[in-house]
Design an enzyme around this catalytic site. Structure first.
Site, PDB file in Angstrom:
ATOM      1  N   ASP A 289       0.858  -1.166   0.000  1.00 44.90           N
ATOM      2  CA  ASP A 289       0.000   0.000   0.000  1.00 44.90           C
ATOM      3  C   ASP A 289       0.909   1.237   0.000  1.00 44.90           C
ATOM      4  O   ASP A 289       2.127   1.139   0.126  1.00 44.90           O
ATOM      5  CB  ASP A 289      -0.958  -0.032   1.212  1.00 44.90           C
ATOM      6  CG  ASP A 289      -2.163   0.868   0.974  1.00 44.90           C
ATOM      7  OD1 ASP A 289      -3.192   0.663   1.621  1.00 44.90           O
ATOM      8  OD2 ASP A 289      -2.082   1.780   0.118  1.00 44.90           O
TER       9      ASP A 289
HETATM   10  C1  GLC Z   1      -4.272   4.390  -0.181  1.00 43.13           C
HETATM   11  C2  GLC Z   1      -5.172   3.257   0.234  1.00 43.13           C
HETATM   12  C3  GLC Z   1      -5.308   2.179  -0.799  1.00 43.13           C
HETATM   13  C4  GLC Z   1      -5.140   2.776  -2.191  1.00 43.13           C
HETATM   14  C5  GLC Z   1      -3.709   3.261  -2.293  1.00 43.13           C
HETATM   15  C6  GLC Z   1      -3.422   3.897  -3.662  1.00 43.13           C
HETATM   16  O1  GLC Z   1      -3.531   4.835   0.923  1.00 43.13           O
HETATM   17  O2  GLC Z   1      -4.919   2.625   1.468  1.00 43.13           O
HETATM   18  O3  GLC Z   1      -6.594   1.578  -0.622  1.00 43.13           O
HETATM   19  O4  GLC Z   1      -5.398   1.780  -3.177  1.00 43.13           O
HETATM   20  O5  GLC Z   1      -3.378   4.168  -1.269  1.00 43.13           O
HETATM   21  O6  GLC Z   1      -4.163   5.083  -3.778  1.00 43.13           O
END
Ligand code: GLC
Length: 739
Positions: free
Chosen positions: A262
């Site tokens: 993430d």
């Molecule tokens: C965010 C979220 C995740 C998302 C990622 C990319 O922090 O936790 O769900 O897909 O970053 O935007």
């Protein structure tokens, strides 16, 4: 490209080119005029890596993705196309209800249709991968990301997980679908105290029994990617957790696709205190077989030094790069780096009428009728009644929720527009009545300037005028429809809250109109279960409409006026008070259950100031029909491999309905304590007016398996109870012996 060619390509790459494939950066790094501008200096990423980056985060649109791809490939020695990945969670341009609303449809087949459209629109918009479905099980409405989850039950979540993956990916080879990245692996929804990014800590048994099934369902459905979660598991952040990523996901489940961290989660291993610096963070994540480092410099700057120090084997990097190349190859990028996306295709695909029509159907099946005193609903649009629509969501297109980043509120059908399609102008009055929130200061965190924030708040003069105008209109109205709810930015990521009632300013406003003793209806717009305890006392009818998406206004009007009979059933408990959280239907009995036979009065598991039960339980929802369950019958009192469980359901009204019949079981005695109820099957059946249907379930031994005291996954003989009903509380029951 043939797979063996990929091996040749891999071995033709320099280490810098290989490491580049394992780095994902967001759009601002890819200024379409050149690749070498943007804030890479903030991350300290070198130009060599930047010009070899493997994927792009959250850039969409055919023109923009094509331009970035073209510019990138013109300067690329290795000619490996970029992967475009984006958060397309519940709609691209046609936005469906938020997943917590989709969860209330109890209709995975319909949800698969919706995600087929999401795949088509996203592909036309130049996206290759979406970070969806989010399948985190949730039990705490304080957590803002309940919005993105389909709810508190692992079986229901697993059904939606596979439906969403299938929808997104079924047309991959026809260039009308996109790759699915299931998230957030794993158990992110169990953040302590419902506080965003907080610690997760639970037994392996609870992890496997309750939290893993939905991710496993997505993996079994063939999702191409898995995203790691921010949280810890058993003291180790998942992004560096070999037990979760390697032992379970890769070895036990056989997942050989791409794992992506993430956002900055690799570097956050330092903040967690499990890595002392970027190098250690890169080491832990690579060892856990996390392939792509999203938006952090760790892999970019530290993988080659780790290689030189002999601390990681080059084969580890090669395997990660090969998984990324295989995904690009599966998506046909080597043959067509644009995957058929074009402005023309985008124009003809996005927001097509049949997409809107499905969005309306799905929104209508997601709405949950929570209360309908004296059968106030449905309203008769022909009756010469004066209706007042009042509240901050009445004439408001902000109905798509926080995570619809590529949707446009200007496409959305407001509740006002929905009512106007039914009512003569002289019978509908629309008033704002009150502000959405007491203060908008919290928007500062999202970049809103002080001027923007001040412009949002109503002046005292405006508040007075709105109130007086609403009161005057209410005096003349027969029925008041309150369109109330939390602000879009009060749920979703980083949207945890400890007071989850309707905003105070709205509650106080409603009180001033309720005293007029008109017929009252509340439309609750929210990204989570709100505490509606007060409203459940004072309002005649309540519809939970979530953030209903692009066609929200039409769907809500169809339900209000009876064109559609509400069939939604909650997939997450609505608490009586925030103090009960976390609350969920499938809890354990405890040694002193509320209905304990051996203890009474004070000394049982309860609160002094609140019931144990939620205000509205899991599986709950009303319709406009009168439905009666009877005749629960088991094919036998003993079960070895199978047991048939049937029930009669009579619709005594003159209105056909969609009834979600739910089968639960209780394993009365186990080698570990067992939940008081577990959903095992459900059927959403059409019941004509004045008709009686028999619904039968065939329960199998396989469905009675669980993680026993010795952590074997098996069924244990003994007494079971079967429950059948319209929700998890109002059930008929019958016992049987598993032998
Ligand atoms: C965010 C979220 C995740 C998302 C990622 C990319 O922090 O936790 O769900 O897909 O970053 O935007």
């Amino acid at each position: 490209m043939k797979e063996e060619k990929l091996q040749e390509l891999l071995h033709s790459l320099t280490w810098t080119e290989k490491v580049g494939q394992l780095v994902q950066l967001s759009g601002e790094f890819f200024n379409t005029s050149a690749l070498t501008v943007g804030p890479q200096q903030k991350l300290g990423i070198s130009d060599e890596i930047l010009s070899n980056v493997g994927s792009v985060l959250n850039v969409a649109g055919a023109a923009k993705t094509k331009e970035i791809q073209q510019t990138y490939l013109e300067k690329s020695r290795h000619q490996i196309p970029l992967l475009f990945m984006a958060d397309i969670i519940y709609g691209y341009r046609t936005v469906f209800p938020i997943p917590l609303g989709l969860g209330a449809s109890w209709n995975p087949d319909l949800i698969e249709e919706a995600y087929t459209i999401i795949g088509k629109e996203s592909q036309a918009g130049g996206a290759h991968v979406t970070f969806a479905p989010m399948v985190d099980l949730v039990r705490d409405a304080r957590w803002g990301r309940c919005l993105e989850s389909t709810g508190e039950d692992s079986l229901l979540n697993a059904a939606y997980a596979s439906a969403m993956v299938n929808g997104l990916q079924k047309n991959l080879d026809k260039q009308e679908g996109i790759a699915s990245c299931v998230k957030h692996f794993a158990a992110y929804g169990a953040a302590e105290a419902g506080r965003e990014y907080n610690t997760v800590d639970m037994s392996e048994r609870r992890l496997r029994q309750d939290y893993l099934p939905s991710y496993k369902s997505a993996v079994d459905a063939g999702c191409k990617m898995v995203m790691t979660s921010f949280n810890t598991y058993d003291g180790v952040p998942v992004t560096g957790n070999e037990f979760i990523l390697k032992d379970i996901l890769r070895e036990e489940w056989g997942f050989d696709g791409v794992i992506i961290s993430d956002y900055a989660a690799v570097r956050e291993l330092i903040d967690h205190g499990i890595a002392k610096d970027n190098k250690e963070a890169a080491y832990l994540a690579m060892k856990a077989t996390n392939d792509i480092d999203m938006k952090s410099p760790c892999y970019a700057n530290e993988l080659q030094p780790l290689l030189k120090d002999g601390r990681i084997d080059g084969e580890l990097i090669n395997q990660a790069v090969l998984r990324v190349l295989k995904l690009k190859n599966e998506l046909g990028l080597f043959e067509d780096p644009y995957r058929g996306a074009s402005e023309a295709k985008e124009k003809e695909t996005l927001l097509k009428e049949d997409h809107r029509a499905l969005a309306k159907k799905v929104a209508a099946e997601s709405v949950v009728l929570l209360k309908n005193k004296n059968n106030l609903l449905p309203l008769n649009p022909q009756a010469d009644e004066k209706i007042l629509l009042v509240g901050p969501y009445g004439d408001n297109q902000e109905l798509i929720g926080l995570w619809a980043v590529h949707g446009q509120t200007s496409d959305t059908v407001s509740i006002k527009a929905g009512l106007e399609s039914y009512l003569k102008p002289e019978n509908l009055c629309v008033e704002k009545g009150c502000d959405m929130l007491e203060s908008y200061d919290f928007l500062g965190e999202f970049g809103a300037t002080k001027d923007m924030i001040d412009s949002l708040s109503l002046s005292d003069e405006e508040k007075k005028t709105y109130l007086e105008s609403a009161l005057a209109a209410a005096e003349k109205a027969d029925t008041i429809i309150f369109a109330m709810g939390e602000h879009t930015m009060q749920s979703g990521e980083a949207g945890s809250r400890t007071d989850i009632r309707l905003p105070q300013i709205q509650r106080e406003f409603m009180k001033q109109l309720i005293v007029l003793n008109k017929k009252t209806i509340l439309l609750s717009i929210s990204g989570r279960p709100l505490v509606l305890t007060e409203e459940a006392e004072t309002i005649d009818a309540i519809l939970q409409v979530w953030f209903p998406g692009t066609e929200g206004g039409h769907a809500i009007a169809d339900i209000l006026f009876g064109q559609t009979n509400p069939s939604g059933r909650l997939s997450m408990s609505f608490p009586y008070s925030v103090g009960q959280l976390p609350i969920y239907y499938n809890e354990f009995k405890t040694g002193r259950p509320l209905t304990s036979a051996t203890h009474s009065g004070r000394f049982v598991s309860k609160y002094l100031d609140s019931p144990n039960a939620p205000l509205f339980p899991f599986g709950y929802g009303l319709s406009y029909s009168d439905i009666h369950y009877s005749g629960l019958t088991l094919s036998d009192t003993k079960m070895s491999e199978e047991l048939t469980i049937s029930v009669q359901i009579e619709n005594t009204s003159n209105r056909a309905c969609l009834e979600t019949v739910q089968l639960y079981i209780q394993d009365v005695v186990g080698s570990v304590v067992r939940p008081i109820k577990e959903l095992k099957q459900f059927k959403k059946v059409q019941i004509a007016e004045h008709a009686t249907v028999t619904v039968a379930f065939t329960l199998t031994r396989e469905e009675l398996k669980f993680y026993t005291c010795s952590m074997n996954y098996e069924a244990e003989n003994g007494t079971f109870i079967a429950f059948v009903g319209p929700n998890s509380t109002d059930t008929q029951e019958a016992a049987f012996e598993l032998v």
